[in-house]
Write a protein that holds these residues in place. Structure first.
Motif, short mmCIF file in Angstrom:
data_model
loop_
_atom_site.label_atom_id
_atom_site.label_comp_id
_atom_site.label_asym_id
_atom_site.label_seq_id
_atom_site.Cartn_x
_atom_site.Cartn_y
_atom_site.Cartn_z
N ALA A 121 0.84 -1.21 0.00
CA ALA A 121 0.00 0.00 0.00
C ALA A 121 0.87 1.25 0.00
CB ALA A 121 -0.92 -0.01 1.20
N ARG A 123 3.98 1.34 -1.28
CA ARG A 123 4.65 1.38 -2.59
C ARG A 123 3.78 2.14 -3.58
NH1 ARG A 123 9.89 0.20 -2.45
NH2 ARG A 123 10.28 -1.66 -1.24
N ILE A 124 2.47 1.86 -3.51
CA ILE A 124 1.53 2.47 -4.45
C ILE A 124 1.58 3.99 -4.38
CG2 ILE A 124 -0.95 2.83 -4.79
CD1 ILE A 124 -1.25 -0.20 -4.30
N VAL A 125 1.71 4.52 -3.16
CA VAL A 125 1.75 5.98 -3.02
C VAL A 125 3.18 6.50 -3.08
CG1 VAL A 125 -0.43 6.11 -1.79
CG2 VAL A 125 1.67 5.85 -0.48
N GLU A 126 4.08 5.64 -3.56
CA GLU A 126 5.49 6.00 -3.79
C GLU A 126 6.19 6.52 -2.55
OE1 GLU A 126 5.98 7.02 -8.39
OE2 GLU A 126 4.75 8.49 -7.36
#
Lengths: 247, 303
Positions: A121, A123-126
């Protein structure tokens, strides 16, 4: 009051304390009767709300509308001030990052361990890796799974899997937590533990919406209860109780 | 700077996930690699056979020549002028002048070896000629008509049958290879995209979860595409390796077993075969892996 001025007033309210606003929302699928029929409700920042109702009452459709998985056939759905009908497909992911979502069936990535499921989760928002390494153990400690970060979902009990899902939903610090039947697959002990966690999360300022069938929990927790039946809101009570269809 | 660092971090994460997915879904990966590998193996074998066949026909074509004889009494300079005219034609790959003496020497050597003392004059005095080799055997008719129209040319000897047959064989090989390559490619694309579709459909839930959490289409799709391209690459490298060794083995076997045919059958070297087959097979493998995963994931992105 004209439609325009009513809209303007609601906008001002949203800019104030309302975080979710449904204005006369209907949703009709290509076949069958409307799943939602003229639903109007508002939820304030920091509220804890139960949404109850039998199968076919429109709860799932409501959650899908809030997630922008569906768009309303008519009416307006606003979440954090944004009119969801106006969000373009490419912008939906950014919108969803404001929401944490927990499902009845946990929906964990089965081929990844607990740590990776939660880190995903982020990773998705960097989020930078350095921060992920800090944030994930912290949130796992919050849900009581610090010692099980290496375990795969199938090695965990239902309650533990739901805690992982909860950690994943919370790690990006969402403004709203949507929980769709979070205790549906759990025994009473685990159900209560999950509800306590949700209450603690709510106390930190997160708005929590729980869709549930669990009468005992709803009646015991003394929170706002919105009852739905055949696509309409039949009751909306502060410190409400679970109302049966025949009631 | 911070944004580009994040992008780089996401890029590495995507690549790593693509690699890991191959091992996580090892049965799907194996099935895909096997399908791509089998299709490209057949494709490669067919390509090697057809290329060699074409090469043999090409070599046969190179041996096809027309012989130009001149009017009696024509001087060698005039013959060479006509020869220059002929060699400027686009149908001509090579010309060779054979003087009357050379013609007789050759004839005597072939037919009268040991019995040639009785000849005091050259019986082939009027048989100085040009051997004309063609760049394309199908153009023989046009060339013969042209040469016959030149003043000083007595006769043009040619074999219509050989030219027609070789042209026919060439055309046939062209059509058959086009047809088989088209069928092989269609079957490969169908099989491979089916395998990829099944593999990704199984992971539909995973894609849904990613989308619910707020993953962009790129973030969801990129690892699948990396995985698809890697599977395509592996699926191409394996049959290419197999064909490499098999081809060399077959060449050695034929050279050892059928040594007498070695003059007739000029096989292409492995380097010549792989000059085209290598890039084409890798391109097909990676391309199909890319397209298959890209389009299949797209179907599941509307969540």
């Amino acid at each position: 009051m004209s439609a325009n001025s009513r809209q303007k007033r609601r906008q001002q309210e949203t800019d104030g304390n309302e975080i979710i606003l449904l204005d006369n929302v209907s949703k009709t699928y290509s076949t069958g009767a409307p799943a939602l029929n003229g639903v109007t409700l508002s939820i304030n920042k920091g509220e804890f709300v139960f949404i109850v109702g039998d199968s076919g009452s429109g709860k799932s459709t409501l959650i899908k509308l809030l997630l922008r998985e569906l768009t309303a056939t008519s009416g307006t759905v606003r979440v954090m001030g944004a009119d969801l009908a106006r969000i373009r497909h490419g912008k939906i992911p950014r919108f969803r990052r404001n929401l944490g979502i927990v499902f009845q069936d946990f929906r964990l990535l089965k081929d990844r361990n607990v740590y990776e499921n939660v880190a995903f989760a982020q990773r998705i928002v960097e989020t930078p890796s350095r921060e992920i390494r800090k944030n994930v153990p912290s949130i796992l400690a919050t849900v009581g799974l610090a010692g099980k970060y290496k375990a795969r979902p199938k090695q965990l009990s239902g309650g533990e899997q739901q805690r992982v899902a909860l950690a994943r939903a919370l790690v990006n610090k969402p403004a709203i937590l949507l929980a769709d039947e979070p205790t549906g697959n759990l025994d009473p002990k685990n159900s209560w533990e999950i509800m306590k966690l949700l209450e603690e999360i709510n106390e930190t300022g997160t708005t929590v919406l729980v869709v549930t069938h669990n009468r005992e929990i709803v009646n015991a927790m003394q929170k706002r209860v919105i009852t739905m039946k055949k696509g309409v809101v039949v009751s909306d009570e502060e410190m409400g109780v679970y109302i049966d269809e025949e009631d | 700077m911070y944004i580009s660092m994040k992008r780089i971090s996401t890029l590495f994460y995507t690549l790593a996930q693509g690699f890991r997915s191959i091992f996580r879904n090892k049965w799907f990966s194996l099935a895909s690699v096997a399908t791509i590998g089998a299709c490209l193996f057949l494709f490669g074998i067919f390509y090697a056979v057809i290329s060699n066949f074409q090469n043999i026909v090409k070599n046969a074509e190179k041996g096809v020549s027309v012989t130009v004889f001149f009017d009696a009494g024509l001087g060698e300079d005039q013959m060479k002028q006509i020869g220059d005219l002929i060699s400027q034609r686009p149908e001509v790959s090579e010309t060779r002048f054979v003087s009357a003496d050379e013609a007789w020497e050759g004839f005597r050597g072939d037919y009268f070896e040991g019995y040639n003392d009785g000849f005091t004059e050259n019986p082939l005095a009027n048989c100085a000629n040009y051997e004309v080799y063609l760049s394309d055997v199908s153009l023989q008719g046009a060339l013969v008509t042209y040469i016959e129209s030149i003043e000083g040319v007595r006769r043009v000897r040619h074999s219509e049958l050989t030219a027609t047959m070789l042209t026919g064989v060439n055309l046939l090989i062209g059509y058959v290879s086009l047809g088989i390559i088209a069928i092989l490619l269609a079957v490969s694309i169908f099989l491979i995209s089916n395998t990829v579709t099944i593999g990704i459909s199984v992971r539909k839930e995973e894609i849904n979860i990613m989308k619910y959490i707020g993953a962009t289409d790129f973030f969801v799709r990129a690892p699948f595409v990396v995985e698809g391209m890697l599977i395509g690459l592996i699926g191409a490298v394996i049959p290419l390796g197999a064909i490499y060794f098999l081809y060399q083995y077959v060449l050695e076997y034929i050279a050892g077993r059928f040594a007498t045919l070695s003059g007739l059958l000029n096989f292409l070297s492995i380097r010549e075969i792989f000059g085209t087959l290598g890039p084409v097979a890798l391109g097909i493998g990676v391309g199909i892996g890319f397209l298959g995963s890209f389009t299949t994931v797209r179907k599941h992105l509307r969540v």
